[in-house]
Structures are given as C-alpha cells and as structure tokens.
Design an enzyme around this catalytic site. Structure first.
Site, PDB file in Angstrom:
ATOM      1  N   ASN A  10     -14.253 -54.438  39.551  1.00  0.00           N
ATOM      2  CA  ASN A  10     -12.810 -54.901  39.810  1.00  0.00           C
ATOM      3  C   ASN A  10     -12.519 -54.394  41.071  1.00  0.00           C
ATOM      4  OD1 ASN A  10     -10.096 -55.659  39.471  1.00  0.00           O
ATOM      5  ND2 ASN A  10      -9.510 -54.227  38.114  1.00  0.00           N
ATOM      6  N   TRP A  11     -12.282 -55.649  41.927  1.00  0.00           N
ATOM      7  CA  TRP A  11     -11.905 -55.422  43.622  1.00  0.00           C
ATOM      8  C   TRP A  11     -10.403 -55.328  43.634  1.00  0.00           C
ATOM      9  CZ3 TRP A  11     -15.532 -59.252  46.519  1.00  0.00           C
ATOM     10  CH2 TRP A  11     -16.839 -59.068  46.363  1.00  0.00           C
ATOM     11  N   LYS A  12      -9.729 -55.566  42.579  1.00  0.00           N
ATOM     12  CA  LYS A  12      -8.302 -55.541  42.804  1.00  0.00           C
ATOM     13  C   LYS A  12      -7.812 -56.262  43.882  1.00  0.00           C
ATOM     14  CE  LYS A  12      -8.464 -51.322  40.244  1.00  0.00           C
ATOM     15  NZ  LYS A  12      -7.890 -49.976  39.673  1.00  0.00           N
ATOM     16  N   HIS A  62      -5.051 -55.541  32.308  1.00  0.00           N
ATOM     17  CA  HIS A  62      -5.348 -54.046  32.988  1.00  0.00           C
ATOM     18  C   HIS A  62      -4.198 -53.443  33.088  1.00  0.00           C
ATOM     19  CE1 HIS A  62      -6.200 -51.655  36.367  1.00  0.00           C
ATOM     20  NE2 HIS A  62      -7.682 -51.714  36.059  1.00  0.00           N
ATOM     21  N   GLU A 118      -2.865 -51.915  35.410  1.00  0.00           N
ATOM     22  CA  GLU A 118      -1.958 -52.055  36.554  1.00  0.00           C
ATOM     23  C   GLU A 118      -1.018 -53.375  36.443  1.00  0.00           C
ATOM     24  OE1 GLU A 118      -5.000 -51.963  39.498  1.00  0.00           O
ATOM     25  OE2 GLU A 118      -5.357 -50.036  39.133  1.00  0.00           O
ATOM     26  N   GLU A 158      -9.700 -47.985  29.534  1.00  0.00           N
ATOM     27  CA  GLU A 158      -9.413 -47.337  31.028  1.00  0.00           C
ATOM     28  C   GLU A 158      -8.216 -46.397  30.892  1.00  0.00           C
ATOM     29  OE1 GLU A 158     -11.073 -49.903  34.303  1.00  0.00           O
ATOM     30  OE2 GLU A 158      -8.952 -50.668  34.030  1.00  0.00           O
ATOM     31  N   GLY A 194      -8.318 -44.408  39.715  1.00  0.00           N
ATOM     32  CA  GLY A 194      -8.080 -43.877  41.013  1.00  0.00           C
ATOM     33  C   GLY A 194      -7.476 -42.769  41.324  1.00  0.00           C
ATOM     34  N   SER A 212     -12.232 -43.972  37.772  1.00  0.00           N
ATOM     35  CA  SER A 212     -12.940 -43.101  38.709  1.00  0.00           C
ATOM     36  C   SER A 212     -14.549 -42.887  38.113  1.00  0.00           C
ATOM     37  CB  SER A 212     -12.388 -41.567  38.608  1.00  0.00           C
ATOM     38  OG  SER A 212     -11.022 -41.907  39.205  1.00  0.00           O
ATOM     39  N   GLY A 223     -13.536 -49.517  39.734  1.00  0.00           N
ATOM     40  CA  GLY A 223     -12.603 -50.001  41.001  1.00  0.00           C
ATOM     41  C   GLY A 223     -13.119 -49.620  42.185  1.00  0.00           C
ATOM     42  N   GLY A 224     -12.393 -48.613  42.666  1.00  0.00           N
ATOM     43  CA  GLY A 224     -12.923 -48.224  43.876  1.00  0.00           C
ATOM     44  C   GLY A 224     -14.355 -47.949  44.451  1.00  0.00           C
TER      45      GLY A 224
HETATM   46  P1  13P Z   1     -11.239 -46.922  39.711  1.00  0.00           P
HETATM   47  O1  13P Z   1     -12.608 -47.125  39.503  1.00  0.00           O
HETATM   48  O2  13P Z   1     -10.722 -47.082  40.921  1.00  0.00           O
HETATM   49  O3  13P Z   1     -10.477 -45.679  39.209  1.00  0.00           O
HETATM   50  O4  13P Z   1     -10.462 -47.847  39.014  1.00  0.00           O
HETATM   51  C1  13P Z   1     -10.642 -48.312  37.935  1.00  0.00           C
HETATM   52  C2  13P Z   1     -10.074 -49.523  37.384  1.00  0.00           C
HETATM   53  O5  13P Z   1      -9.047 -49.810  37.164  1.00  0.00           O
HETATM   54  C3  13P Z   1     -11.284 -50.618  37.040  1.00  0.00           C
HETATM   55  O6  13P Z   1     -10.510 -51.704  36.387  1.00  0.00           O
END
Ligand code: 13P
Length: 253
Positions: free
Chosen positions: A10-12, A96, A98, A168, A174, A214, A235-236
């Site tokens: 997930n590149w956000k 998600h 967020e 999640e 993050g 993470s 994510g990251g």
């Molecule tokens: P991180 O891997 O950056 O913690 O993000 C997880 C995430 O929200 C994937 O959707």
C-alpha cells in the site's frame, strides 16, 4: 487448509508517476520468477493507469486504495468502481484505518464500498484494526467483531468467499512497533472464528487474513510461519523495490 500467501504493498500518498514507474520496473525485474506468492501493489490514483500499462503481462496485480459506491455522477473527488475496472484493477483496499481516522470512514460506509466493489467484480482487501487506547482498555476483540459485522453486513457467503481481510492494529502502523507473531496470530484466529460464526467453517477457512503494521524483511518470516497469518499489507517497506521484494521472497530466507 493451505491458503495461497498474499503480499500487497500500500503506497498510500507516495510516488509521482515517474517514481511509481521506476518502482514498478524494479519490482518486475526482482520478482520475475516469483511463484507461490500472490503480489499486488496499490499506487495513488494518479499513477494507477500508467502502472496498469507497465504491469501488462506481469503477475503483479493492481490494487486501488479506495473507491466510491456510485458508478458516476456529481461526487467531486471520488473514484468509481467502473473506472477501476476499466484499467484492470483487481483489488481494492477498503476501510483502511487512515480512512477511518482522517476521512470519516465508518463501518456503514465501509459496507457500502465493499458492496459496490463486489458488484463490479473487484476483489476486496477489507481492513480492520484496533487503536492503542482500545487495546489497552481490553477492547480489541469487541472492536474487531464490530468492524467485521458492520463491514460485512448483509453480505452472503458467495460474496465474502474471495475476500481478503487485513488486520492492521492502528498502533503498529508506521510506528516501527509490530505486533508480535503471537499477538497477531491470536487476533487472526479470533477473526477467523468470527467469520465462521457469521458464515461457515468452509468460508472462514478459505479467507486469507493479512497482517499489516510495520512489516519489514526482518519480521515477515516469523509472522508468515503462523497458521492463521496468510500474508501482509505493507506500507513503508513497499516503497522500495529492494525491501518489498525481500518481503515477498520471505520463503527464501
Ligand atoms: P506500515 O507498513 O508503514 O506500518 O503501514 C502499514 C499499512 O497501513 C498498510 O496498509
């Protein structure tokens, strides 16, 4: 039961079109001979179409980070399932944390989005997770049950059959603070049991549950060794071809 492992990135809100194409090219070359693991990437909207073009002939699937439930019309700033289908998007991430935290997403809107995605034959990655406060208050399982019930409201067996659930925990996103494989496994099992109560054992055993929060090349193997952890939503660490490829290749470690 053997479930096919599924790792999604997930590149956000990251990557311009140029950067996205560079990352996809890197992934295509490092994951060329990849078998036994399904892979998807979810670029931001502006990069979806060029990335779709670049992915032609590759086994990497395209995912969207969201969608709206109407097909078209006066909904400024939204994207429709029809538009995503047109560019061969296969998956859509829905609910998600967020979106829930910053953009007013609720269990009811998650449910509407899931129904729209299914109607257009898009596969759903349905995200759930508790906050730190909820965990500390001992509410983890109640919160997740509520999210599962709300998100899947009125859906029948055949609609949920191919769904992917992503657990999640908000406190792990993050933050560099991953849930331990034991913590994640405990929750994944409870989610599977909840789905079994809502549907059937057959359905709950077939549904893949990803862990997200993470995830890194260092901790993926320990997570994937657990019975009920079927993949990861990253994510990251999905923003660099090298780290994401190492996560996808967890079996080789
Ligand atoms: P991180 O891997 O950056 O913690 O993000 C997880 C995430 O929200 C994937 O959707």
């Amino acid at each position: 039961m053997k479930r096919y492992p599924f790792i999604a990135g997930n590149w956000k809100m990251n990557k311009t079109v140029g950067e996205a194409l560079e990352l996809v090219r890197g992934l295509k070359s490092s994951l060329q001979d990849m078998a036994e693991v399904e892979v998807a990437i979810a670029p931001p909207f502006t990069a979806l179409f060029p990335v779709a073009q670049e992915l032609k002939g590759s086994s990497i699937h395209l995912a969207s980070q969201n969608l709206f439930w109407e097909e078209k019309g006066a909904f400024t700033g939204e994207i429709s399932p029809v538009m995503l289908k047109e560019i061969h998007c296969r998956y859509v991430i829905i609910g998600h944390s967020e979106r829930r935290q910053y953009f007013g997403e609720t269990d009811a809107t998650v449910n509407r989005r899931i129904k729209a995605a299914l109607k257009f034959d898009l596969k759903v990655i349905f995200c759930i997770g508790e906050t730190l406060e909820e965990r500390e208050e001992g509410k983890t399982f109640t919160v997740l049950e509520r999210q599962v019930e709300g998100g899947l409201k009125d859906l029948v067996e055949k609609e949920v059959k191919d769904m992917v659930v992503a657990y999640e925990p908000v406190w792990a996103i993050g933050t560099g603070k991953t849930a331990t494989p034991e913590q994640a496994e405990e929750v994944h099992l409870s989610i599977r049991r909840k789905i079994e109560r809502l549907y059937s054992r057959e359905i709950s055993e077939g549904i893949r549950i990803q862990y997200g929060g993470s995830v890194t090349p260092e901790n993926i193997k320990g997570l994937m060794e657990r019975e009920n952890i079927d993949g990861a939503l990253v994510g990251g660490a999905s923003l660099k071809a090298e780290t994401f490829s190492r996560i996808v290749r967890f079996k080789e470690m």
